[in-house]
Every structure is written in C-alpha cells, then in structure tokens.
Design a protein around this motif. Structure first.
Motif, PDB file in Angstrom:
ATOM      1  N   ARG A  15       0.551  -1.300   0.005  1.00 25.01           N
ATOM      2  CA  ARG A  15      -0.186  -0.523  -0.067  1.00 25.01           C
ATOM      3  C   ARG A  15       0.546   1.743  -0.127  1.00 25.01           C
ATOM      4  N   LEU A  16       1.874   0.888   0.471  1.00 20.33           N
ATOM      5  CA  LEU A  16       3.357   2.616   1.083  1.00 20.33           C
ATOM      6  C   LEU A  16       3.123   2.906  -0.867  1.00 20.33           C
ATOM      7  N   PRO A  17       3.216   3.128  -1.907  1.00 16.94           N
ATOM      8  CA  PRO A  17       3.296   3.299  -3.131  1.00 16.94           C
ATOM      9  C   PRO A  17       2.111   4.381  -3.353  1.00 16.94           C
ATOM     10  N   HIS A  18       0.929   3.750  -2.603  1.00 13.88           N
ATOM     11  CA  HIS A  18      -0.382   5.279  -2.808  1.00 13.88           C
ATOM     12  C   HIS A  18      -0.352   5.782  -1.605  1.00 13.88           C
ATOM     13  N   VAL A  19       0.297   5.834  -0.751  1.00 11.47           N
ATOM     14  CA  VAL A  19       0.541   6.179   0.654  1.00 11.47           C
ATOM     15  C   VAL A  19       1.771   7.642   0.299  1.00 11.47           C
ATOM     16  N   LEU A  20       2.983   6.977  -0.670  1.00 14.36           N
ATOM     17  CA  LEU A  20       3.074   8.616  -1.168  1.00 14.36           C
ATOM     18  C   LEU A  20       2.935   9.104  -2.357  1.00 14.36           C
ATOM     19  N   ALA A  30      10.925  11.630  -1.415  1.00 19.36           N
ATOM     20  CA  ALA A  30      11.633  10.948  -2.692  1.00 19.36           C
ATOM     21  C   ALA A  30      12.253   9.761  -2.866  1.00 19.36           C
ATOM     22  N   GLN A  31      13.024  10.792  -1.394  1.00 18.70           N
ATOM     23  CA  GLN A  31      14.402   8.951  -1.220  1.00 18.70           C
ATOM     24  C   GLN A  31      13.418   7.645  -1.022  1.00 18.70           C
ATOM     25  N   LEU A  32      12.040   8.038   0.024  1.00 20.49           N
ATOM     26  CA  LEU A  32      11.143   6.465  -0.103  1.00 20.49           C
ATOM     27  C   LEU A  32      10.840   5.936  -0.848  1.00 20.49           C
ATOM     28  N   GLY A  33      10.423   6.984  -2.185  1.00 25.03           N
ATOM     29  CA  GLY A  33       9.904   6.368  -3.963  1.00 25.03           C
ATOM     30  C   GLY A  33      11.123   5.278  -4.274  1.00 25.03           C
ATOM     31  N   ALA A  34      12.512   6.010  -4.128  1.00 27.52           N
ATOM     32  CA  ALA A  34      13.345   5.158  -4.755  1.00 27.52           C
ATOM     33  C   ALA A  34      13.592   3.803  -4.113  1.00 27.52           C
ATOM     34  N   ARG A  35      13.348   3.869  -3.034  1.00 24.24           N
ATOM     35  CA  ARG A  35      13.965   2.824  -1.987  1.00 24.24           C
ATOM     36  C   ARG A  35      12.326   1.227  -2.137  1.00 24.24           C
ATOM     37  N   LEU A  36      11.124   2.309  -2.544  1.00 20.42           N
ATOM     38  CA  LEU A  36      10.415   1.387  -2.789  1.00 20.42           C
ATOM     39  C   LEU A  36      10.700   0.684  -4.486  1.00 20.42           C
ATOM     40  N   LEU A  37      10.958   1.211  -4.953  1.00 18.53           N
ATOM     41  CA  LEU A  37      11.128   1.146  -6.714  1.00 18.53           C
ATOM     42  C   LEU A  37      12.295  -0.050  -6.619  1.00 18.53           C
ATOM     43  N   LEU A  38      13.169   0.037  -5.682  1.00 21.37           N
ATOM     44  CA  LEU A  38      14.962  -0.671  -5.023  1.00 21.37           C
ATOM     45  C   LEU A  38      13.905  -2.431  -4.632  1.00 21.37           C
ATOM     46  N   TRP A  67       6.278   1.356  -9.045  1.00 20.10           N
ATOM     47  CA  TRP A  67       6.515   2.659  -9.269  1.00 20.10           C
ATOM     48  C   TRP A  67       5.990   3.526  -9.842  1.00 20.10           C
ATOM     49  N   GLU A  68       4.588   1.963 -10.498  1.00 20.67           N
ATOM     50  CA  GLU A  68       4.166   2.535 -11.313  1.00 20.67           C
ATOM     51  C   GLU A  68       3.057   3.720 -11.095  1.00 20.67           C
ATOM     52  N   PRO A  69       2.874   3.879 -10.348  1.00 19.19           N
ATOM     53  CA  PRO A  69       1.665   4.614  -9.492  1.00 19.19           C
ATOM     54  C   PRO A  69       2.513   6.044  -8.992  1.00 19.19           C
ATOM     55  N   VAL A  70       3.652   6.429  -8.542  1.00 20.72           N
ATOM     56  CA  VAL A  70       5.086   7.246  -8.310  1.00 20.72           C
ATOM     57  C   VAL A  70       4.558   7.461 -10.079  1.00 20.72           C
ATOM     58  N   GLU A  71       4.693   6.889 -10.664  1.00 17.16           N
ATOM     59  CA  GLU A  71       5.225   7.131 -12.221  1.00 17.16           C
ATOM     60  C   GLU A  71       4.064   8.320 -13.254  1.00 17.16           C
ATOM     61  N   LYS A  72       2.668   7.487 -12.267  1.00 18.53           N
ATOM     62  CA  LYS A  72       1.416   7.873 -13.327  1.00 18.53           C
ATOM     63  C   LYS A  72       1.555   9.624 -12.555  1.00 18.53           C
ATOM     64  N   TRP A  73       1.441   9.469 -11.086  1.00 15.76           N
ATOM     65  CA  TRP A  73       1.136  10.652 -10.241  1.00 15.76           C
ATOM     66  C   TRP A  73       2.619  11.710 -11.208  1.00 15.76           C
ATOM     67  N   ILE A  74       3.838  11.551 -11.135  1.00 14.27           N
ATOM     68  CA  ILE A  74       4.881  12.451 -12.142  1.00 14.27           C
ATOM     69  C   ILE A  74       4.695  12.481 -13.203  1.00 14.27           C
ATOM     70  N   GLN A  75       4.026  12.273 -14.045  1.00 14.14           N
ATOM     71  CA  GLN A  75       3.637  12.494 -15.638  1.00 14.14           C
ATOM     72  C   GLN A  75       2.101  13.820 -15.546  1.00 14.14           C
ATOM     73  N   GLU A  76       1.424  13.424 -14.107  1.00 15.96           N
ATOM     74  CA  GLU A  76      -0.080  14.516 -14.239  1.00 15.96           C
ATOM     75  C   GLU A  76       1.205  14.999 -13.104  1.00 15.96           C
ATOM     76  N   ALA A  77       1.665  15.446 -12.671  1.00 14.67           N
ATOM     77  CA  ALA A  77       2.025  16.471 -12.044  1.00 14.67           C
ATOM     78  C   ALA A  77       2.866  17.217 -12.786  1.00 14.67           C
ATOM     79  N   ALA A  78       4.055  16.881 -13.952  1.00 14.28           N
ATOM     80  CA  ALA A  78       4.034  17.686 -14.665  1.00 14.28           C
ATOM     81  C   ALA A  78       3.110  18.298 -15.503  1.00 14.28           C
ATOM     82  N   LYS A  79       1.979  18.677 -16.041  1.00 12.69           N
ATOM     83  CA  LYS A  79       1.738  19.177 -16.347  1.00 12.69           C
ATOM     84  C   LYS A  79       1.044  20.523 -15.288  1.00 12.69           C
TER      85      LYS A  79
END
Length: 1019
Positions: A83-88, A105-113, A120-132
């Motif tokens: 659940r942590l990616p969604h919490v993040l 950001a450090q927590l997201g990188a550790r989840l990826l590892l 990472w997919e929920p985080v990447e989806k948020w990144i692409q939305e945030a880029a707008k």
C-alpha cells in the motif's frame, strides 16, 4: 502498544514521540528514542507511522516519518509495503515542505529498489500528471532525480518521458526552484542519453543556468554541477558549445558582485574542463579567451575587508576565486604542451607582474606556482631568467601578500631552478630577518612571514649556515612564546630537512623535548625530533619514541606516521639494537594497513534508532592510509615480514585503484626490507616480489599499474640492489608495459578519450624510465648479454623496438613520437656496439623523425641520433648510420632553440665526421641557447679541434664559448682549458679576438673581460 488501540490513536502517540525527539533536551531525546523503538515493534506501529506520514501537521514530523519508513522498509508487513506507493502518492499530492518532499523522494526510490516497477507505477503516473501543473513540477522533477540516482537502470524504460519532463522544467522561466530541480534531475539522467541528444540539450542547459544564476545564486552554484556531468559522461558533446560554456563560467567567475562560493564553483567547472579536454581549447582557438578571463579573478585587487584565506588566521577552507583561477592554470599546465601554454600566458602576466596593484603582482606569482607541476622543465629551459627575476622582485615586494605568493612559487619551483635559486633566497633572507622582527626576542606571530622564512631556508639548503646565528635566536624566542611555538617548530622542521649539519644549542633541544612530553604542539615537536635525528637529539629519541608509541595506540594516523619516523631515527641511532622495540611498533603498522571495518548493521542504535540504509557500507580508504615504513638495512625486521606481507596483500584487492597502487609500491619496499645486498631473498621477500609482478600484469586499471611500476622502481633503487635472479623478470615485466601486454593496456578503451590516453602514456613512460636502471644493474652483476660497454641487453631492446618504432611514426600523437625517440636514444646508447645490428631499422625511422613538424619530436630524434652515433662509433662510416648527414643538413635550416642545441650535440658525437666540414657549421650555430646539457660536449669538441683550425674562426669561437664561461655553467677543468686557449688565440690575433668579445652580451663581455684581463688589458 495494545492491539485494540486505533491506528489514529497509535499515530497520535507516535507523532508525540517524534515531537519529543525534536526538543533540545538530551534526556527527553533518549527517553523518546527508547519509547519509539518499543512502539515500532508493536504490530500496529508501522501502520501508525504511515498515518503520521499522511496526517502530521508539522513538516519536520512528516520528514522524520518518511525517513523511518525508508530505513525500516524491509521489516514491515508485505500488506503495508504493497500500500505504501499509494500512501506515498497521497503524501506527495499534499506536501509543500521542500525537506519533506526530499525524504518522500528517497522513500519512493527505496520502494523501487525493493519491489521493482510494480511499486513505481503509481508514482510514475503521479509524476506525469504533476508535470502538467507548474506548482507540482518541481516535486515531480526532484522525485525523478532521486529515483534515477538510486535505481537508474530500473527506470530506463521511462527515460523519454523523464527527458520531456526535464525539457519542460528548463523552460520554467522566473521559477528558480523548478529550474534547479530540472538541472539536477537532468544531471542524473545524462548517463542514459545518447551523444546526439546530449549535444542538443547543452544550449538549453546553458540558457537555464544563466537564468537561474540571475534568480538564485545558491541554487545556481549547485546547478553548475551539471556541466561537470556532461564532461564526465560524454566530453565530446561539449566541444561544439565550448565558447558559450567558457563565456558563462568566466562571466560568473569574474563578477565581484557575486558571492565567492558561486564564483569558485564556476572555476571548478573550468578546472574539470581543463582536465578532461585541454587540447580542445587549442583546436578551437579558445585558450586566449580562457586565459584572459582567468586573469580577472587571479589578479583582482586585494580587499582588506575580504582577504584571501592565507592572509588571515582561521581563513583556511573559505572559497577563494583567486585560488580557483590558479587551479584552472594548474590543470592546463598538466594537460597542454608547455610551450604552447607559456607562449600565450606569460605575455599576459607581464602587465600585472609589474603593475601597481598588489593583487595583480600576487596573481602573477600564483600563476607561476600553478605552472610548476606541468611546465617546470619548460620554464627552466627557456624562461629561467624571467622566473628568477619575478621571484626576486616578489620576495622583495613591499606588500606581505605578494611576498607570501613569491615564497609559494619558490617552494614549488625550487627543484627546477637549483642551483640558481639559492642566490635569490640569500638575497631575500636579510630583509626578511630585519623587517619582520624588531629584535631576536620579539618574534612576529604572522604566519605568512614565517612561511616566507621557511621557504628561504629550504631553498638555501646547506648554504644557510652563515645565517644560522641570526635565524636560530628568532626560532628559539618563538619556541618560548605560546603564540609562536607552532610557527617556530615548523621553521625548525624546515631547517632540519634541508640542512644536514645543524648546530643547535642545547637550550633549543631542551625546549623541543619539553614540548614533546605534552601540550598542543606535542606531535609537532616529536616530528621535529625525528627530523633532527640522532646527531642532534641523541638518546632523547628513545624517550620521544616511547611517547609516540603511547599516542599512536589511539589509532590516530598522524601519530602513527610520526612514531614510525621516530623509529627510523632510533634505528639509525641503535642499529641492531632496535630489534627489541619492533614487537610493539609493528602492530601499529599492521593496523594502519588494515582496511576499515564495515559500518554497523541496520538495526544498530543511533540518535534516531540507528536505522542505517541497507546499502551503506564502509567508507573507501584513502590511498594515504597505506603507510610507508622506515627501511633500515639491518635484519631486525626480518621476523616480522610475513604479517606485513599479508596485510599489504589484502590491500592489493581493495576496490580503489589508488589504494592498490600504494599497496604495490609497499610490496616493492617489502621486497628489499631488511635484506643485505650480499644475502639472498627470504621466502617473504620472494612472495612480495612475485605478488608485485603478478599485480603489474593483472591490474585492471592504469592507476594501480602505475603504483606497481613504482614498486618495481623501489627494488631497483639503492640500497635495494635487486638479487641477480630478479633482474630478468623485472626487465621483461617493464617491456610488457611498453608493448602493451598487461591487462590494463590490453583492455579496449575509447581511443578518443584524452584522459585515458594520457594515463596510458604516463604508464609507458614511467616503465621506460626504469629500463636503463635494469640494464645498469644487469651489467653490474654480469647478467648474460651485458658488460664490456653494454649496459642493456639486446634481447630486451629487440622485444620493445617494434612498439617504439610504431610510436615514433604515430601521426596522431606527437607526445608518443617524442617519447619513443628519447627512449630509443637512451637505450641505444646503453647497447654500445651491440646497437649496430639495429641500425638498418633505426636509420630510416630517424630520417622521417628529424623532419617532424613538432619541435619536441625533432629535438628528441637528434638526441637519439647523437647517443646512438656515440655508441656505435664506426658504423656511420660504413653507410649504415646517417647521423652526420642528417645533422649537417638540419643545421643549415634550423633556427635557435632546443632542436638546434640537440643537433649540435648529436653532430659532435658522430665519431669520424669530417672536421673541416663540420667545424664551420658548429661555430655558426653556437652558442647553446636552451639545452645546456649539450654545451659541455660541444665545447669539448671545439677544444679538441685545436688552435690552428679555430684561429680562422676566432670571432665566432669567442661568441660560442663566452656565455658558458661568463655564467659559470661549465666544469672548472673545461673552463680553465677554454680560457687558456682564448689567451693563446687572443695573443695571436688581437683584432679578431676583440671583435668576438664585442659580439657578446655586454654583461657577458664584462665578465669574460675580467677573466681574461691579462689578454684584453694588454690590447
């Protein structure tokens, strides 16, 4: 924590404990740490921590929650981790604090590892939305930057999207946070991008840097690192944009309205550029632009309100643009051909060096200091008078800052300028002694004044003896004053190291001994006692060694170093009597050689529960941690070689090549340690030697191999006297380096990488430097193929000759051609008559080399022609060696300089050359102007021609020998013979003799006139 407690209540409890951790109360922090540890061990503790991350009011609490989640991640239940990616993502959406965003950001990188792309997919989806959303773009960029830095390969599939995100961030005009984040993230991405994309990005990067530097200087200083990243990842991508890059960095570095930090950071980029691609500056015609720009910070006015670090107490470590500019020059001096750099730079320095600004005069002297490492020999050959004049003026300058800079330049250039530098130091010393102190009993506490004094004492060496009655009372007074002790001890150490015979009064020895027993200067005083040695300190060294041993037991590396120096002095005092001390001393050495232990495991406590990152480990060991020990020739060390060898062999497997290189050098020392020349090597000696040669051949990096070649050199240096059976393996190993048959040279590398090419060249050159020593050692012990005038075995020369001839003909690398010519000349001379069979291969190669466009190559080609001609003697008369022919032809067209000097030296070494044809050519090309090593053999050749052949050329003969005689450059016996010949010929033809004297420089003519007063006065 009870299981019935709700997550929100548990979260409130955790939040309160984290609040207490932030209180400035040590007792509360300890109590809260213990309670927090217990709370997190409860089943609902991790869930509560995630709730704190989402809902805590204070950003500091949210930051701590993110840090704890990251550090404890592997210990959490799998349901929570899923659940942590969604919490993040939820936390990222709401977070406004920059520090908390970074921890997220450090927590997201550790989840990826930990979980790969599915986390990472929920985080990447948020990144692409945030880029707008311009308000969220900075967070998205920082999250990508951290993730790529931690787990770059795992995100390679997202590189196009992340690159688009960075390009959008670079266009965020007026927003320093987003610009800084975009530049930082792009720096992390560079290693995944192809060269064409890198080239296309650089104009946008330079524009964004310009904008950021105008908005936020601190962020801009950090963002300049991206230029270093470009140079590291793909230097060639920078070349098309060198001019705008230089202009940006020079504009920032030269702007005195900016802070020193950002100015030094811009100069750091220029230093890195000078290290990575120095010759690109030449090819692009940009060197003058760079040098003119560097003079702005280098020669800036001295600001009393903001002095340079060395001008004030406690100034060390502050950023200084003047020093940053000097570091760029140091890098250029080591990366560019010296003649080309000096030709551009020295004229630019003339104005500041003679100007009215003390900052300009100081800057010009700092430039000389920076040039020392890379251009020292060239300064010696062509500009020695200019350099000595600058030092003389600087040491006598009324401004103390300029005198300090002159002393720094003198210290760096001293070895290159000996012996001419000693009179400069002697001239400056009285002023220093008279001006800095009113009386011997009032020492100045000014460290700059002491630095100048130390430098002059070092330059004088044994010549300091007449000044000791004035120097020693001032040092003694400084030792008695608490404020002057450190400076006085430092000056005394300089005296001890530079002056072999130092008659110190007992009072100074007594003062140093007292300081060595305790106090702030204890270690420094012990080091001075070690430098003074048994002649001065005597039995007092034994007490000093015991004190040092006590200090070294703490593990302090400086204390260990000083203690080993004391051991060396004691071993000189006691000889074989040192043996009883070694069991206590050698464990210190083994401890210094041992690699550092790993950090504690991740559950070890610290102030915040000690949750260490799983990937953290031991810090890399610096190469200086490989301590060199004293090498007394007595046998006391022999019983202890095995444990020392084991410790050093461990270091040959260390990850850092510099540490491995230092370990290989230590193996070279160990191979000879404690072994008398007449005794055979022990098993430990053999083991060290075998490991050294195996390491040289197997070492994967050039830096490590350089250390191994240095270790071989230690075996060849006296008093090592390598065993005869070692010489052939050493020779073969060095030949393998030259022909490229070792691991680090066989490995495929980027042939266009200047840095790698330079390192490989340095390795081959270093190996070739030791080959003549191998030959001399072989000749001394009678190894087959040497002796009777042959001091290098033909079989080894035959092994390397094809590689040397290939390098001599290499069209792309003039440095390689120059090196090959010098090595062939040196070894060809050592072959003696055995060089004759190689002449058919060497003759055609040198016919081409003497016409090379590079003057350095031509000079070394004629150097080789001279040495080989001298070795083979008769061969040129048989037509196999074209030495005399090539020299005579070249003298008719070559202008003054080192090349012509080497032609002259080569020509006079060709035995049997027809004297009536050669003599006019030689006289017409004299005097020697740069390479004064050739002066003695050329003038001996003229002396051998005799007065009858020289008399028709008397004016030219006087002009040829006059400078060497006037400047006292010649051996006394040769000078006397030449003066006698001048007297004889002057008496025979006074008119032409006076004509020759009149052609000399007036100063030289005056000196020669005094030498020949009986001839000239009588005319």
């Amino acid at each position: 924590m009870a299981a019935s407690v709700s997550p929100k209540m548990a979260a409130a409890t955790l939040e309160q404990l984290l609040e207490e951790l932030l209180e400035p109360d040590s007792a509360k922090i300890r109590q809260a740490s213990e309670r927090l540890r217990e709370a997190l061990m409860e089943p609902d503790g991790p869930e509560a921590l995630a709730e704190v991350l989402r809902g805590a009011e204070r950003p500091q609490i949210r930051h701590l929650a993110a840090v704890l989640l990251r550090r404890r991640l592997r210990k959490f239940p799998s349901e929570l981790i899923d659940r942590l990616p969604h919490v993040l993502v939820e936390a990222l959406e709401r977070e406004t604090d920059s520090s908390s965003r970074g921890s997220l950001a450090q927590l997201g990188a550790r989840l990826l590892l930990l979980g790969g792309l599915k986390f990472w997919e929920p985080v990447e989806k948020w990144i692409q939305e945030a880029a707008k959303d311009p308000q969220k773009m900075e967070v998205a960029l920082r999250l990508v930057g951290v993730a790529v830095g931690v787990a770059g390969p795992a995100l390679s599939g997202f590189s196009p999207a992340h690159l688009r995100l960075c390009r959008g961030g670079l266009r965020a005009r007026g927003d320093p946070k987003t610009l800084g984040a975009a530049l930082g993230t792009l720096g992390a991405l560079l290693g995944t991008l192809r060269a064409p994309i890198l080239r296309s990005l650089l104009p946008d990067v330079l524009e964004a840097l310009q904008e950021l530097l105008s908005l936020d200087e601190d962020r801009g200083a950090d963002a300049l690192e991206i230029l270093d990243e470009f140079l590291e990842v793909n230097p060639e991508s920078v070349i098309p944009h060198l001019r705008p890059l230089l202009e940006l960095c020079l504009q920032v570095a030269g702007d005195e309205c900016r802070g020193d930090g950002v100015r030094v950071r811009a100069l750091g980029t220029l230093t890195f550029l000078a290290q990575k691609r120095p010759k690109a500056l030449l090819r692009g015609g940009l060197l003058p632009l760079l040098l003119r720009g560097l003079l702005v910070p280098l020669c800036a006015q001295i600001q009393p309100e903001n002095p340079d670090p060395e001008e004030s107490w406690g100034g060390e470590g502050r950023p200084c643009p003047r020093h940053g500019a000097a570091q760029v020059l140091d890098a250029l001096a080591q990366g560019l051909p010296p003649e080309k750099l000096l030709k551009e730079l020295l004229p630019l320095l003339e104005g500041p060096a003679r100007g009215g600004s003390a900052g300009g005069r100081k800057g010009a002297l700092l430039a000389l200091t920076a040039l020392a490492r890379g251009c020292g020999p060239a300064l010696r050959r062509r500009y020695v008078g200019v350099v000595l004049g600058a030092l003389r003026a600087g040491l006598g300058d009324p401004d103390g800052a300029v005198r300090g800079a002159a002393a720094a330049a003198l210290r760096e250039l001293r070895e290159e300028l000996e012996p001419e530098v000693a009179p400069v130091a002697a001239e400056a010393l009285p002023r220093i002694l008279g001006e800095f102190w009113d009386s011997p009993n009032s020492p100045s506490p000014d460290p700059k004044s002491w630095f100048v004094l130390e430098t002059l004492l070092e330059a004088l060496g044994e010549g300091v003896q007449p000044w000791l009655p004035q120097v020693l009372p001032r040092i003694s007074a400084a030792l008695e004053a608490p404020a002057g002790r450190e400076l006085g001890l430092s000056a005394l150490h300089a005296l001890a190291c530079s002056c072999g015979s130092l008659p110190l009064p007992p009072s100074i020895i007594s003062t140093i001994s007292a300081l060595a027993r305790g106090g702030e200067q204890q270690l420094q005083a012990l080091e001075v006692m070690a430098a003074l040695g048994p002649a001065q300190v005597g039995e007092g060294l034994l007490e000093a060694l015991q004190v040092g041993l006590g200090l070294a037991e703490s593990g302090d590396s400086d204390a260990t170093r000083v203690t080993l120096a004391l051991l060396a002095a004691v071993s000189e005092l006691l000889g074989e009597g040192t043996a009883p001390l070694l069991p206590r001393v050698l464990p210190l050495l083994q401890g210094a050689l041992r690699p550092p232990p790993a950090l504690p495991p991740s559950d070890a406590p610290d102030w915040l529960l000690g949750f260490h990152d799983d990937e953290e480990g031991a810090e890399p060991m610096e190469e200086d941690d490989v301590i060199e020990w004293a090498e007394p020739e007595h046998s006391a060390l022999l019983p202890h070689l095995e444990p020392l060898l084991a410790a050093i062999l461990d270091l040959t497997q260390f990850p850092q090549c510099r540490v491995r290189g230092a370990a290989y050098e230590a193996l070279g020392s160990l191979s000879c340690c404690g072994r008398a020349p007449q005794t055979g090597p022990s098993p430990a000696h053999q083991g060290a030697f075998r490991a050294l040669l195996e390491g040289l051949r197997a070492e994967p990096e050039v830096g490590g191999a350089l250390g191994a070649v240095g270790g071989v050199g230690r075996i060849l240096q006296p008093p090592g006297h390598a065993p005869p059976e070692w010489l052939e393996p050493i020779g073969r190993a060095l030949c393998d380096v030259i022909v490229g048959q070792i691991a680090c040279l066989r490995a495929n590398g980027d042939g266009d990488d200047e840095e790698e090419t330079s390192q490989r060249s340095e390795l081959r050159e270093t190996a070739s430097d030791w080959l003549p020593e191998v030959g001399v050692a072989m000749s001394r012990v009678g190894v087959a193929g040497t002796g009777r005038g042959v001091s290098f075995p033909p079989r080894l020369f035959r092994r390397i000759l094809p590689s040397l001839l290939a390098a001599l003909a290499d069209p792309a690398h003039p440095g390689a051609r120059s090196w090959a010519g010098a090595v062939i000349g040196q070894l060809g001379h050592a072959l003696g008559a055995e060089a004759t069979p190689f002449l058919p291969d060497l003759g055609p190669a040198f016919r081409l080399a003497v016409g090379d466009a590079d003057p350095e190559v031509r000079a070394n080609a004629f150097y080789a022609i001279g040495r080989i001609g001298e070795a083979v003697g008769h061969a040129h008369q048989e037509g196999a060696w074209p030495g005399a022919e090539l020299c005579c032809h070249a003298l008719r067209g070559e202008g003054p300089g080192r090349v012509r000097d080497n032609i002259l030296g080569a020509l006079v070494r060709q035995r049997g050359a027809p004297l009536p044809q050669v003599l006019p050519l030689v006289l017409g090309a004299l005097p020697i102007s740069e390479d004064f090593e050739e002066e003695e053999p050329v003038l001996k050749f003229l002396l051998g021609a005799g007065p009858d052949m020289l008399l028709p050329h008397l004016p030219k003969f006087v002009g040829a020998v006059g400078p060497g005689l006037a400047l006292q450059r010649l051996p006394p016996e040769l000078s006397q013979s030449l003066l006698a010949l001048l007297r004889q010929m002057g008496g025979a033809d006074p008119r032409h003799f006076r004509e020759g004297v009149a052609s000399l420089d007036p100063a030289h003519a005056a000196i020669l006139g005094r030498m020949l007063d009986d001839v000239i006065g009588g005319q």
